[in-house]
Design a protein around this motif. Sequence first.
Motif, mmCIF file in Angstrom:
data_model
loop_
_atom_site.group_PDB
_atom_site.id
_atom_site.type_symbol
_atom_site.label_atom_id
_atom_site.label_comp_id
_atom_site.label_asym_id
_atom_site.label_seq_id
_atom_site.Cartn_x
_atom_site.Cartn_y
_atom_site.Cartn_z
ATOM 1 N N SER B 168 7.918 32.260 64.762
ATOM 2 C CA SER B 168 8.746 32.246 63.552
ATOM 3 C C SER B 168 9.659 31.017 63.535
ATOM 4 O O SER B 168 9.735 30.300 62.533
ATOM 5 N N LEU B 169 10.319 30.767 64.658
ATOM 6 C CA LEU B 169 11.198 29.596 64.749
ATOM 7 C C LEU B 169 10.371 28.314 64.612
ATOM 8 O O LEU B 169 10.775 27.367 63.929
ATOM 9 N N ASP B 170 9.211 28.318 65.240
ATOM 10 C CA ASP B 170 8.326 27.152 65.213
ATOM 11 C C ASP B 170 7.876 26.836 63.781
ATOM 12 O O ASP B 170 7.662 25.685 63.428
ATOM 13 N N LEU B 171 7.751 27.898 62.965
ATOM 14 C CA LEU B 171 7.292 27.697 61.587
ATOM 15 C C LEU B 171 8.442 27.323 60.649
ATOM 16 O O LEU B 171 8.258 27.234 59.443
ATOM 17 N N GLY B 172 9.632 27.167 61.228
ATOM 18 C CA GLY B 172 10.742 26.659 60.420
ATOM 19 C C GLY B 172 11.795 27.689 60.066
ATOM 20 O O GLY B 172 12.742 27.375 59.338
#
Lengths: 373, 267
Positions: B168-172
């Motif tokens: 989730s964090l990686d996707l922004g």
Amino acid sequence: MSTVPDPQQNQARARVIEMVGVGKRYGNVEVLKPVDLSIEDGEFLTILGPSGSGKTTIIRMIGGFTRPTSGRILLDGRDIVDQPIFDRPFNTVFQDYALFPHMSVAKNIAYGLMVRGRPKAEISRKVAEALAVVDLSDKAARYPADLSGGQRQRVALARAIICEPRVVLLDEPLAALDAELRRSMRDFLKDLQRRIRTTFIFITHDQDEAISISDRIVVMDHGRVEQVGTPEEIYYHPKSVFVAKFFGESNLLAGGVTALAGTDAVIESALGTLTKPGHAGLNAGTAVTLAARPESFRLVAGDGPRAGECDVSGTVEAITFLGATSQLVVGIAGAPGETIKVRAATKEISGKLAVGDSLTVAWTPADISVLAG
Amino acid sequence: MTRFERLTLTLLWAVAGLAFVAMYGPALLVVTLSFFRIDRQRVDWSSFSFDAYAGLAGNHDIVAALTNTLIVGFSAVTCALLIAVGLAFYMHVESRRGQRFVEFMIFLPFILPAIITGVSLLIAFREAGIERGLLTVIVGHIVIIIAIIYRMVMTRLESLERSQLEASLDLGATKMQTFRYVVVPQLASAMVTSALLAFTLSFDETLVTFFLVGGEMTLPIRLWAMVRVGFTPEINALVAVVLLMTTCLATVGALSLKRLVRIPVHG
């Protein structure tokens, strides 16, 4: 005013990521020794190594999940070590895919655009495009639990590319798939990377996967980069015994430098005397290991060795049928206990050679790598 | 089947039957008696009626006690849910130092004898100059039920792959967006289940409430006060109502717990 293009500057522009002295320690344990590595725009770079080699640490540091304890990670020349994960233009395909089980395939893929507050029309259009790219247009309403491993893999890929990241990080994404699916996904990945022209950094412990898919390979062991190069460079010119052993099958023979002539080194081994140019770092008396691939040796017929070739006599100790090729274990004459593996076309030896037969094997010195230790 | 095996099986059935009678017999007896008039400790079996329930509805003290119990239950569960979910997420996301100590502190009031928790809270409120009333009861119930909500939410969080949060964090997504879109939907069933069970605990909590309640009584305290005077059909009816409500809540909780276990969490 026009300026003359600076080739070095052009080269720097082509670099997406540059790691400068990037290392990682956990207390007294150094899991990654300082690494210098450049990643070029649009390349398929594979980081290859056994478990615990530090390859995942590198990808996690680029992604922002792990903070390096030393060095800088530059994106287009700008240090991003302090940049939070969600602010980095990279997306990751996780080993377990990390799909959100409560969201449909379409919502999983749309997630990156949704959290960025993009308009709904744009999200719908891009999701449809991404689904088409991974060939899952008919699965948009399904949930991850309803999909096969390969389909989940493709959803994870679509989710990672939809935000058009500068770099896609792939953390052993094929590890959970069976052999046949791995092969087809490997081809799919390479094809996808070519189509979307995005830099892929791919983690694997599988040498065959690395050879077949990569533009360049970084071989790692015990938290250290052993070698960086194209698959051919690494396969035929390993720079360490580890790379020679880990990367495909190799003949490793102990040798020693007996004399130096300019930058040439004269090396004695079971293969006889060998002169290797360009080994200025070696001294007389230094112990070395000679590495050569089984296919670098040629069975010599009646015509003898060709110009520029060296040869050695031996006895066939074993023959293993491998299909189109067969592998011979040849005991070297005059060097008891020393053997070399020789790969030859099966039709070349079938019915002509048997265990116990004498033969001559030739090779080109350029195909022999001289390794320290 | 041999004779000995038949005898053993019959005995086992008999023991199981006795156990069930011991567990549910008194409750069924109370519910049954709530429909009949009792005259000088004798049951008039010819007087079947719902009079006791009608009397219960007309009894303002009991209605007020039931209202208080519901206010306490809803308030305590809501507050405990907010605290427990926030704390569990905070503890889980980055494996905070001292997590075990914090968990021990949360569980302690739940494990301690209720009389200790009740007296401690009573002394604390008195020293702080806070008058006893529904507010003190709500605080007391939060202290008890927060442990069960925290544990159930944490169990669910622990089964949630860390890579999902990272993805989730990686996707922004920010941490708040990750909590809202990835964590909360997957915690929902755990939150509902734990809230229902916590509400059941709060609904019939007596001992801690006894020390903290002021003039406004909760249902179990009212019931206890009524029993001291004598057994009437109204008491039986009240017990029947409490039993029914608690059973309903526990059943819904158990069913959602079953669903909680079934939900696939791996991508």
